[in-house]
Design an enzyme around this catalytic site. Sequence first.
Site, PDB file in Angstrom:
ATOM      1  N   PRO A  24       0.825  -1.196   0.000  1.00  0.00           N
ATOM      2  CA  PRO A  24       0.000   0.000   0.000  1.00  0.00           C
ATOM      3  C   PRO A  24       0.868   1.259   0.000  1.00  0.00           C
ATOM      4  O   PRO A  24       1.845   1.339   0.741  1.00  0.00           O
ATOM      5  CB  PRO A  24      -0.797  -0.111   1.309  1.00  0.00           C
ATOM      6  CG  PRO A  24      -0.083  -1.130   2.140  1.00  0.00           C
ATOM      7  CD  PRO A  24       0.652  -2.021   1.208  1.00  0.00           C
ATOM      8  N   ALA A  60      -3.506   2.805   2.254  1.00  0.00           N
ATOM      9  CA  ALA A  60      -4.266   2.915   3.499  1.00  0.00           C
ATOM     10  C   ALA A  60      -5.569   3.670   3.232  1.00  0.00           C
ATOM     11  O   ALA A  60      -5.558   4.809   2.766  1.00  0.00           O
ATOM     12  CB  ALA A  60      -3.440   3.651   4.547  1.00  0.00           C
ATOM     13  N   GLN A 102      -5.682  -2.018   1.776  1.00  0.00           N
ATOM     14  CA  GLN A 102      -5.308  -1.876   3.184  1.00  0.00           C
ATOM     15  C   GLN A 102      -6.337  -1.001   3.892  1.00  0.00           C
ATOM     16  O   GLN A 102      -6.556   0.148   3.493  1.00  0.00           O
ATOM     17  CB  GLN A 102      -3.927  -1.238   3.310  1.00  0.00           C
ATOM     18  CG  GLN A 102      -3.436  -1.169   4.752  1.00  0.00           C
ATOM     19  CD  GLN A 102      -2.123  -0.416   4.895  1.00  0.00           C
ATOM     20  OE1 GLN A 102      -2.004   0.714   4.438  1.00  0.00           O
ATOM     21  NE2 GLN A 102      -1.144  -1.053   5.517  1.00  0.00           N
ATOM     22  N   TYR A 185       0.084   4.055  13.447  1.00  0.00           N
ATOM     23  CA  TYR A 185      -1.336   4.377  13.336  1.00  0.00           C
ATOM     24  C   TYR A 185      -2.107   3.628  14.431  1.00  0.00           C
ATOM     25  O   TYR A 185      -1.515   2.919  15.241  1.00  0.00           O
ATOM     26  CB  TYR A 185      -1.833   4.094  11.913  1.00  0.00           C
ATOM     27  CG  TYR A 185      -1.101   4.965  10.912  1.00  0.00           C
ATOM     28  CD1 TYR A 185      -1.200   6.360  10.998  1.00  0.00           C
ATOM     29  CD2 TYR A 185      -0.258   4.429   9.951  1.00  0.00           C
ATOM     30  CE1 TYR A 185      -0.504   7.191  10.126  1.00  0.00           C
ATOM     31  CE2 TYR A 185       0.443   5.249   9.069  1.00  0.00           C
ATOM     32  CZ  TYR A 185       0.318   6.629   9.164  1.00  0.00           C
ATOM     33  OH  TYR A 185       1.020   7.444   8.315  1.00  0.00           O
ATOM     34  N   ARG A 327       8.822   1.732  -3.441  1.00  0.00           N
ATOM     35  CA  ARG A 327       9.295   2.879  -4.220  1.00  0.00           C
ATOM     36  C   ARG A 327       9.870   2.483  -5.572  1.00  0.00           C
ATOM     37  O   ARG A 327       9.711   3.223  -6.550  1.00  0.00           O
ATOM     38  CB  ARG A 327      10.314   3.670  -3.386  1.00  0.00           C
ATOM     39  CG  ARG A 327       9.641   4.444  -2.262  1.00  0.00           C
ATOM     40  CD  ARG A 327      10.616   4.857  -1.199  1.00  0.00           C
ATOM     41  NE  ARG A 327      11.158   3.704  -0.488  1.00  0.00           N
ATOM     42  CZ  ARG A 327      12.088   3.763   0.453  1.00  0.00           C
ATOM     43  NH1 ARG A 327      12.603   4.930   0.795  1.00  0.00           N
ATOM     44  NH2 ARG A 327      12.495   2.667   1.061  1.00  0.00           N
TER      45      ARG A 327
HETATM   46  C1  LIG Z   1       4.515   7.171  -1.299  1.00  0.00           C
HETATM   47  C2  LIG Z   1       4.431   6.139  -0.225  1.00  0.00           C
HETATM   48  C3  LIG Z   1       3.229   5.928   0.448  1.00  0.00           C
HETATM   49  C4  LIG Z   1       3.111   4.924   1.426  1.00  0.00           C
HETATM   50  N1  LIG Z   1       1.885   4.658   1.973  1.00  0.00           N
HETATM   51  C5  LIG Z   1       1.744   3.570   2.777  1.00  0.00           C
HETATM   52  C6  LIG Z   1       0.447   3.131   3.185  1.00  0.00           C
HETATM   53  O1  LIG Z   1      -0.574   3.669   2.763  1.00  0.00           O
HETATM   54  N2  LIG Z   1       0.387   2.078   4.022  1.00  0.00           N
HETATM   55  C7  LIG Z   1       1.499   1.408   4.450  1.00  0.00           C
HETATM   56  O2  LIG Z   1       1.373   0.446   5.223  1.00  0.00           O
HETATM   57  N3  LIG Z   1       2.721   1.774   4.037  1.00  0.00           N
HETATM   58  C8  LIG Z   1       2.858   2.816   3.197  1.00  0.00           C
HETATM   59  N4  LIG Z   1       4.106   3.134   2.709  1.00  0.00           N
HETATM   60  C9  LIG Z   1       5.250   2.253   3.028  1.00  0.00           C
HETATM   61  C10 LIG Z   1       5.441   1.230   1.903  1.00  0.00           C
HETATM   62  O3  LIG Z   1       4.319   0.356   1.820  1.00  0.00           O
HETATM   63  C11 LIG Z   1       6.724   0.398   2.111  1.00  0.00           C
HETATM   64  O4  LIG Z   1       6.589  -0.351   3.294  1.00  0.00           O
HETATM   65  C12 LIG Z   1       7.965   1.284   2.187  1.00  0.00           C
HETATM   66  O5  LIG Z   1       7.975   2.218   1.120  1.00  0.00           O
HETATM   67  C13 LIG Z   1       9.253   0.455   2.167  1.00  0.00           C
HETATM   68  O6  LIG Z   1       9.349  -0.304   0.999  1.00  0.00           O
HETATM   69  P1  LIG Z   1      10.247   0.175  -0.274  1.00  0.00           P
HETATM   70  O7  LIG Z   1      11.643   0.357   0.211  1.00  0.00           O
HETATM   71  O8  LIG Z   1      10.106  -0.951  -1.271  1.00  0.00           O
HETATM   72  O9  LIG Z   1       9.651   1.441  -0.799  1.00  0.00           O
HETATM   73  C14 LIG Z   1       4.250   4.158   1.769  1.00  0.00           C
HETATM   74  C15 LIG Z   1       5.463   4.416   1.125  1.00  0.00           C
HETATM   75  C16 LIG Z   1       5.559   5.371   0.139  1.00  0.00           C
HETATM   76  C17 LIG Z   1       6.883   5.555  -0.574  1.00  0.00           C
END
Ligand SMILES: Cc1cc2nc3c(=O)[nH]c(=O)nc-3n(C[C@H](O)[C@H](O)[C@H](O)COP(=O)(O)O)c2cc1C
Length: 359
Positions: A24, A60, A102, A185, A327
């Site tokens: 998410p 989320a 989510q 949260y 990302r």
């Molecule tokens: C733009 C953005 C929005 C995110 N929104 C959420 C979210 O809505 N819910 C959540 O559990 N994590 C959220 N995250 C965390 C990501 O789901 C993920 O756990 C985090 O980016 C680490 O993974 P990565 O290194 O592959 O980006 C968000 C991350 C980014 C970059």
Amino acid sequence: MSRALFDPITLRGVEIRNRIWIPPMCQYSVDAQDGVPTDWHLMHLGSLARGGAGAVIVEATGVVPEGRISPQDLGLWNDTQRDGFRRITDLIHSQGATAGIQLGHAGRKASTWRAWGVRPEGNVPPEHGGWQPVGPSPVAFPGLAIPTELDSAGIRGVVEAFAAAARRAVEAGFDLLELHGAHGYLLHEFLSPLSNHRTDEYGGTLENRARLLLEVTDAVRDEVGEDVPLIMRLSATDWSEGGWTPEETEQVSAWLGEHGVDLISVSSGGNVADAVIPVGPGYQLAFATAVKGRTGLPVAAVGMIDEPFQAEQIVALGQADVVLVGRESLRDPNFPIRAAEALRYRMPYKPAQYERAYR
Ligand SMILES: Cc1cc2nc3c(=O)[nH]c(=O)nc-3n(C[C@H](O)[C@H](O)[C@H](O)COP(=O)(O)O)c2cc1C
């Protein structure tokens, strides 16, 4: 060549085509502030499904208006929102991916400015769509408002709202549901002694701090029945003295398994403003592997898993069952196709329209 990363995985009869899923990621793109998905969500999520991911998990989504992180978040507290998600689940399905969402409540970290564009200090004031946040205890996240402590009627309302949103998500065509128990949260705020100072049956011992999480899990399971896979996202640690720990995460994950959760998505942090987090490739992976070892449940690993061989190795070695690529998927929504090419895996669902790009 067969590759572990591209083996399907089945949860409660739902087969997901591979092990690269989209976690998410909030888009803060509901300009109307009504929680209804927009063309941005459709295009963004559709392109991630087209890129070959196994499951695409929608950001989320607030189970109540005051449970949104920002006024521009998605919501599922009414039927108009539910109906707005239908074209998104249809589009994800049309690309062969599994649709997840989510469900969350932002608790004391609600009513904040969206994470891009102009970002003043503090909470969003009412004239910009903000509201007074709630939490387990009147303890503020640094820089944000002191939340109103939820009383027992308020807690009951949260449980019922998660269940109702879960029902709407299934009605909207989602195949799997994720509950947001991470990142500081509401559900995580109850788990952590740093944010939960309650003296009633929701505070104190681990059993008490985990009570709301398990009540929400039970209510959602009751509402959606036995066929819908449930994921719980947890922060494995607060990365802070006196905070939530990996050992507690493992114990609570075991309880969640007994309460019908099918997969634990293991993230970390979010409840402490100044936590020092050793960010780097796969920096949260060991927490996921530990939860898997302790509980026997499937787990998803997340956090800087950006390289095809790194992702393949995690699944092939059994360190996690699924990798979530966040990302890197924003940088390249076709990451799963790129990974298949790098790993010399013939992806049967690579879009024929793009064939010439990979010759
Ligand atoms: C733009 C953005 C929005 C995110 N929104 C959420 C979210 O809505 N819910 C959540 O559990 N994590 C959220 N995250 C965390 C990501 O789901 C993920 O756990 C985090 O980016 C680490 O993974 P990565 O290194 O592959 O980006 C968000 C991350 C980014 C970059």
